[in-house]
Structures are given as C-alpha cells and as structure tokens.
Design an enzyme around this catalytic site. Sequence first.
Site, mmCIF file in Angstrom:
data_model
loop_
_atom_site.group_PDB
_atom_site.id
_atom_site.type_symbol
_atom_site.label_atom_id
_atom_site.label_comp_id
_atom_site.label_asym_id
_atom_site.label_seq_id
_atom_site.Cartn_x
_atom_site.Cartn_y
_atom_site.Cartn_z
ATOM 1 N N VAL A 1 0.861 -1.190 0.000
ATOM 2 C CA VAL A 1 0.000 0.000 0.000
ATOM 3 C C VAL A 1 0.894 1.236 0.000
ATOM 4 C CG1 VAL A 1 -1.720 1.296 1.340
ATOM 5 C CG2 VAL A 1 -1.736 -1.205 1.414
ATOM 6 N N HIS A 2 0.691 2.131 -0.929
ATOM 7 C CA HIS A 2 1.430 3.399 -0.847
ATOM 8 C C HIS A 2 0.736 4.579 -1.509
ATOM 9 C CE1 HIS A 2 2.708 2.230 -4.918
ATOM 10 N NE2 HIS A 2 2.847 3.530 -5.109
ATOM 11 N N ARG A 3 -0.394 4.349 -2.183
ATOM 12 C CA ARG A 3 -1.059 5.449 -2.886
ATOM 13 C C ARG A 3 -1.480 6.529 -1.904
ATOM 14 N NH1 ARG A 3 0.404 5.512 -7.587
ATOM 15 N NH2 ARG A 3 0.673 3.376 -8.169
#
Length: 361
Positions: free
Chosen positions: A202-204
């Site tokens: 997850v990084h958005r």
Amino acid sequence: MKIITVIGARPQFIKAACISRLRPSIVKEIIIHTGQHYDDNMSTVFFKQLHIPEPDYYLNVGSGTHGTQTARMIEGIEKILFNEEPDIVLVYGDTNSTLAGSLAASKLHIPIAHVESGLRSFNKKMPEEINRVITDHLSSLLFCPTHTALDNLKKEGIVSNVHLVGDIMHDSVLYYKTKAHKQSDILTRLNLSAKKFYLTTVHRAENTDDPNRLTSILKTISQLDHDVVFPLHPRTKKQIEKHQLHIYLSSPHIKVTDPLNYLDMLMLESEAKMILTDSGGVQKEAYLFKVPCITLRDETEWIETVTEGWNHVTGVNTQLILNTIDQFKLPPKHPALFGNGRSAEKICQILLEFLKSIKKK
Ligand code: UD1
Ligand code: UDP
C-alpha cells in the site's frame, strides 16, 4: 548520440535497468537520479541488485510538497540539460520525477521519449494522472505497454510516433524470476509456506493520507485467514505511526517488513496465494505470475487484468474485500497482455532510429 535518463522512484529504477542493459553502445546514456526516493532500501539496493550504472548526477531533492519537490527537480535537471545538450530525454511512468524531466526538456526544445505512455485512471485527483497526461502531451516518442494505452492516446489526438511495445516490467520479470528463485531466501526467513500467504503493498496517497481508508485496509488484513506479508512503504509507515494504527498489525500472522529488494519481492509475488495492492507494478506482476490480485483502489489503469478476471478492483471496504477473496475463481485463460518480454529491445531499436532521423535534419 546522447540520451539523458531521468529517474527518481523505485519502479523507475526497475524499468530503467531493462533499457540500460540493452542500450546500443553508440548511444551514450547519462543518468540523472532526482533523489525522490533516497532510503537505501528504496533506491541503492535496486542499483546494486539490477546492475544499473551509477547515476551521473544525483539531485538530492528528497521529499516535499508536489510543488516544492517538482520545482527543485526542474531546476536541477535544467542546468544539466544546458550543459550536456542531449539529443533526447528519456522518462518513465508517472511520478513527479517524470513530470520534472518532461517539463525541463520541453522548455529547452529537447525531444522526450516516454516509456509507459498512455496509461489513464481518469481520476485527476491522482497526482500520477496529472503527471502522465502532461508528459504524454509533451513527448515526441511514446512507448505504450498495452492496446488500451494506445487507444487512450488516440482519443486525446496523440497518434504520431506512438509505438505499442509491450510492458518493460514483463521483460524484467522474465529476466529475474529464475534468479529470484535461486537467490532469495525470503520464504525461509519469514517462515512462510508457498501459496499459503497473502502479499500486501500500500502506498497510494489516496489510501495512506486518508486515515479512514488506511484503517479499513489494515483492519481487512488483520482478518485474513493466512499469513500476510506486508512490506511497508516509508509513506505508509509514517502514516501508521502518525495515526497510531499499529494495533491492527499486532497479530503474529501479519509479517511487516521494511521495503524489500526486487528479488525477494519477485519471490514473494510468485509464491503468494493472493496479492492485495494499490501498486501499479505489483498488479502487473501478479498477473505475470498468474497470482490472483485484489486492487485496493477505486479504479485501475491496468484494466485488461480485470477484464481477464485475474484482478478485482474492490476499493477498501473490508466486507467487500473479504467476500471477493472468498469468491475469487481462477480464470481459465491467461492471454499475453503485456507483450512478449522484448519491450526493451523494441524501445532501443525505435529510439536509435529516431535519434538517427533527428541527427540527419
Ligand atoms: C511515488 C510516486 C508514485 C509511485 C511511488 C512508487 C509521485 C507523485 N508519486 O510515491 O507514483 O507509485 O513513488 O513507490 O511521484 N519517503 C521516505 N524515504 C524515501 C522516499 C519517500 O521516507 O526514500 C517518504 C517521505 O515521507 C515522503 C513519502 O515517503 O514524503 C512519499 O514519497 P514520494 O516520493 O513523495 O511519493 P511516493 O508515495 O513514494
Ligand atoms: N517492489 C519491490 N519491493 C517492495 C515493493 C515493491 O521491489 O517492497 C517492486 C515491485 O516488485 C514492482 C515495483 O517495485 O516491480 C513497484 O513499485 P511501487 O509499488 O513502489 O510503485 P508503482 O508501480 O505503484 O508506481
């Protein structure tokens, strides 16, 4: 003939490695690393593992708001372009480093070649969508990974010098997957059994900077029925700390790690039971490894993977994700969506022809 490659973020190092490896020797490549990603495990490790030549210039831009970060990059890149006078600037993907390279080059009338051109989410709230639309409209040579990307450009009136070449990340997976299996001991290190764990990344911004969405994702992985490997992007780590969300990661079945090197990551992807991600690259790699994927976003640029049934776009609603996992059926077909693994070769050939043609003028 001289090209300047502008890179700065993790996925760009992986993509650039494919071209640097195959670049014809009559083309001199100068690499500018903007410094957008700077931790060892987000940058140096990829240069070493993928044998990317040392950057000729390191701008040390670091993190910041979009305006500050992009402006610092443009300032640094412009100076180098003045001095080096390259024939073309090569940019990858859709990060702020891509945008900065494109803006700096275009104002100096230096042609731009864009690898991974034509991708669209049609969501202008995504910084990447802005970066890629602008870059595509400034580029002189556009390399599309998929038919959808080609069609997107056509709809925007971009039709000349557009080439469908397949996806360069496919080249990379083919080149490194055997090496990953030989060299990576990540399954043993994390005490995992093949096909009995989930892999999550997850990084958005839309997920990490919204505490409700981030909480929902963490709650979901805390409820999964097998081990979950969760390599934490620094952005996500900071937000988890800021909002004190560690509690959701405290169960022993969740294995949180620092960002992983590429070979460990490929190993985990290929052996995962299922992948849950908001990453563009990881969605593609899931497809390439024939691993079912849940996309933790409200839309995806890699729509073919969804149409073929290997990827489900769920957003972040816990119940919807859990139900989708339960009901996931492996599709019978797995067409070659991302070319034949020879994109870098095609890009190099086309690039060379283009350079020859502009030199003649
Ligand atoms: C960037 C790209 C995104 C890409 C992703 C790949 C933009 C707008 N976004 O997102 O398209 O998918 O890279 O991973 O260009 N940080 C560190 N150490 C680092 C790098 C970042 O601690 O080495 C932290 C900083 O707090 C920083 C935050 O992560 O503010 C976000 O970094 P940034 O490069 O701005 O965006 P990414 O989320 O990494
Ligand atoms: N990746 C990696 N280590 C990690 C997470 C991702 O090597 O801990 C690789 C992944 O295999 C893929 C690329 O980084 O090749 C994807 O980058 P990222 O998810 O950061 O960005 P995106 O593709 O969404 O732009």
